[in-house]
Design an enzyme around this catalytic site. Structure first.
Site, PDB file in Angstrom:
ATOM      1  N   ASP A  57      22.361 -10.819   7.067  1.00  0.00           N
ATOM      2  CA  ASP A  57      22.327 -11.569   8.321  1.00  0.00           C
ATOM      3  C   ASP A  57      20.898 -11.742   8.810  1.00  0.00           C
ATOM      4  OD1 ASP A  57      23.963 -12.458  10.903  1.00  0.00           O
ATOM      5  OD2 ASP A  57      22.243 -11.276  11.572  1.00  0.00           O
ATOM      6  N   TYR A  62      14.042 -14.707  13.755  1.00  0.00           N
ATOM      7  CA  TYR A  62      13.542 -13.417  13.239  1.00  0.00           C
ATOM      8  C   TYR A  62      12.228 -13.618  12.464  1.00  0.00           C
ATOM      9  CZ  TYR A  62      18.366 -11.767  14.124  1.00  0.00           C
ATOM     10  OH  TYR A  62      19.586 -11.476  14.681  1.00  0.00           O
ATOM     11  N   HIS A 124      22.839 -19.427  17.946  1.00  0.00           N
ATOM     12  CA  HIS A 124      22.402 -18.066  18.273  1.00  0.00           C
ATOM     13  C   HIS A 124      22.770 -17.646  19.699  1.00  0.00           C
ATOM     14  CE1 HIS A 124      19.159 -15.050  16.769  1.00  0.00           C
ATOM     15  NE2 HIS A 124      20.034 -14.436  17.528  1.00  0.00           N
TER      16      HIS A 124
END
Ligand SMILES: NC(=O)c1ccc[n+]([C@@H]2O[C@H](COP(=O)([O-])OP(=O)(O)OC[C@H]3O[C@@H](n4cnc5c(N)ncnc54)[C@H](OP(=O)(O)O)[C@@H]3O)[C@@H](O)[C@H]2O)c1
Length: 288
Positions: A57, A62, A124
């Protein structure tokens, strides 16, 4: 390999939960939030896959999709596995919500990962007035066969209801903060009713649960670690879980949760720890 509905407990790491799309989703995967690009990231992805994990994931925000892709490529070479045996998730970031923007963000994530499709693509965060147009883009990607499954993250019941009013496709997954201090009962009931698989982020509360007396007591009773007790509790709730670690021993430990079972009474005791306490932002009150 065995497949289960989202209300049964997976019995092995190679069992699969079947999403409404028919896509087979591993019950447990590796999270890589706050892991920077570099050797540790590549090594963690490779260790996980070598140890039997098939699900990773990540997310555009990120900033580590390139390293995740590198780890995947090296692991495939090393193990002889095929890409199709893996389940790779990424997420569209808030700044890229919008029909055209989200389509472009998907292409960029694929490019960074070095993949030609994702298994799961998520919105998200439920940024008001933006997630509906982004969802149109995800629906289009899914209907065109460019992504195996689509879903959302950090959606509360009201966000799901609003999205589903005009959606052609119901989200297949909702990835939310979920752990013994935040048991999300109402949301879990709602997602089950609509065949949406719940996926737990920060399942270990980013390390905040390891001193909890009840979990220590159960760890001793079952001869397991606190992390294993928590992850097993996720699975017995039918919740997919994605603990993060960059340490091989912990990556292994976190996957060794398929050979014991918590009693119904102990499941309830863990449920009773709920404090509606978050380590991450509140989806009803965020400003990013
Ligand atoms: N959708 C979203 O908005 C969202 C938000 C947050 C996270 N996520 C996803 O969920 C994944 C997991 O959440 P998270 O990274 O926030 O936190 P987490 O998995 O709850 O906890 C990770 C922390 O626990 C430590 N740890 C892991 N296994 C352990 C074990 N067996 N024993 C002791 N310590 C252990 C890790 O340290 P070491 O690495 O040093 O082992 C790390 O400090 C993320 O990586 C990300 O993929 C999604």
């Amino acid at each position: 390999m065995k497949t289960t509905s989202n209300q049964q407990t997976a019995l092995a790491l190679n069992d699969r939960i079947t999403l409404v799309s028919g896509t087979a989703m591993p019950p447990l995967g590796l999270g890589v939030f706050q892991v920077e690009e570099g050797d540790d990231l590549i090594a963690a992805v490779k260790s996980a896959i070598r140890l039997g994990y098939r699900s990773i994931d990540t997310a555009a925000v990120y900033g580590n999709e390139s390293g995740v892709g590198q780890g995947i490529r090296e692991a495939l070479l090393e193990t002889g596995l095929r890409r199709e045996e893996l389940f790779i998730t990424s997420k569209v970031w808030n700044a890229d919500l919008g029909y055209a923007e989200t389509l472009a963000a998907y292409e960029l994530s694929l490019q960074k990962l070095g993949l030609d499709y994702l298994d799961l693509y998520l919105i998200h965060w439920p940024v008001e007035d933006k997630y509906q147009s982004a969802w149109k883009a995800l629906e289009e990607l899914y209907l065109a066969g460019r992504v195996k499954a689509i879903g959302v993250s950090n959606f509360q019941t009201r966000h799901l209801e609003k999205l589903m009013q005009n959606a052609e496709i119901t989200p297949m997954v909702n990835q939310v903060e979920f752990h013994p201090f935040l048991t999300q009962k109402e949301l879990l009931d709602f997602t089950r009713k609509h065949n949406i698989v719940m996926e737990a982020w920060s399942p270990l509360m980013q390390g905040g649960l390891f001193e909890e007396p009840l979990l220590l007591e159960l760890a001793s009773k079952y001869g397991r670690t606190v992390a294993q007790i928590i992850l097993r509790w996720d699975l017995q709730h039918g919740v997919v879980t994605i603990p993060k670690s960059i340490r091989e021993a912990r990556i292994a430990e976190n996957s060794q949760v398929f050979d014991f079972e918590l009693s119904p009474a102990d499941m309830e005791r863990i449920d009773g720890l709920n404090r509606n306490l978050r380590v991450g932002p509140d989806p009803d009150d965020f400003d990013f």
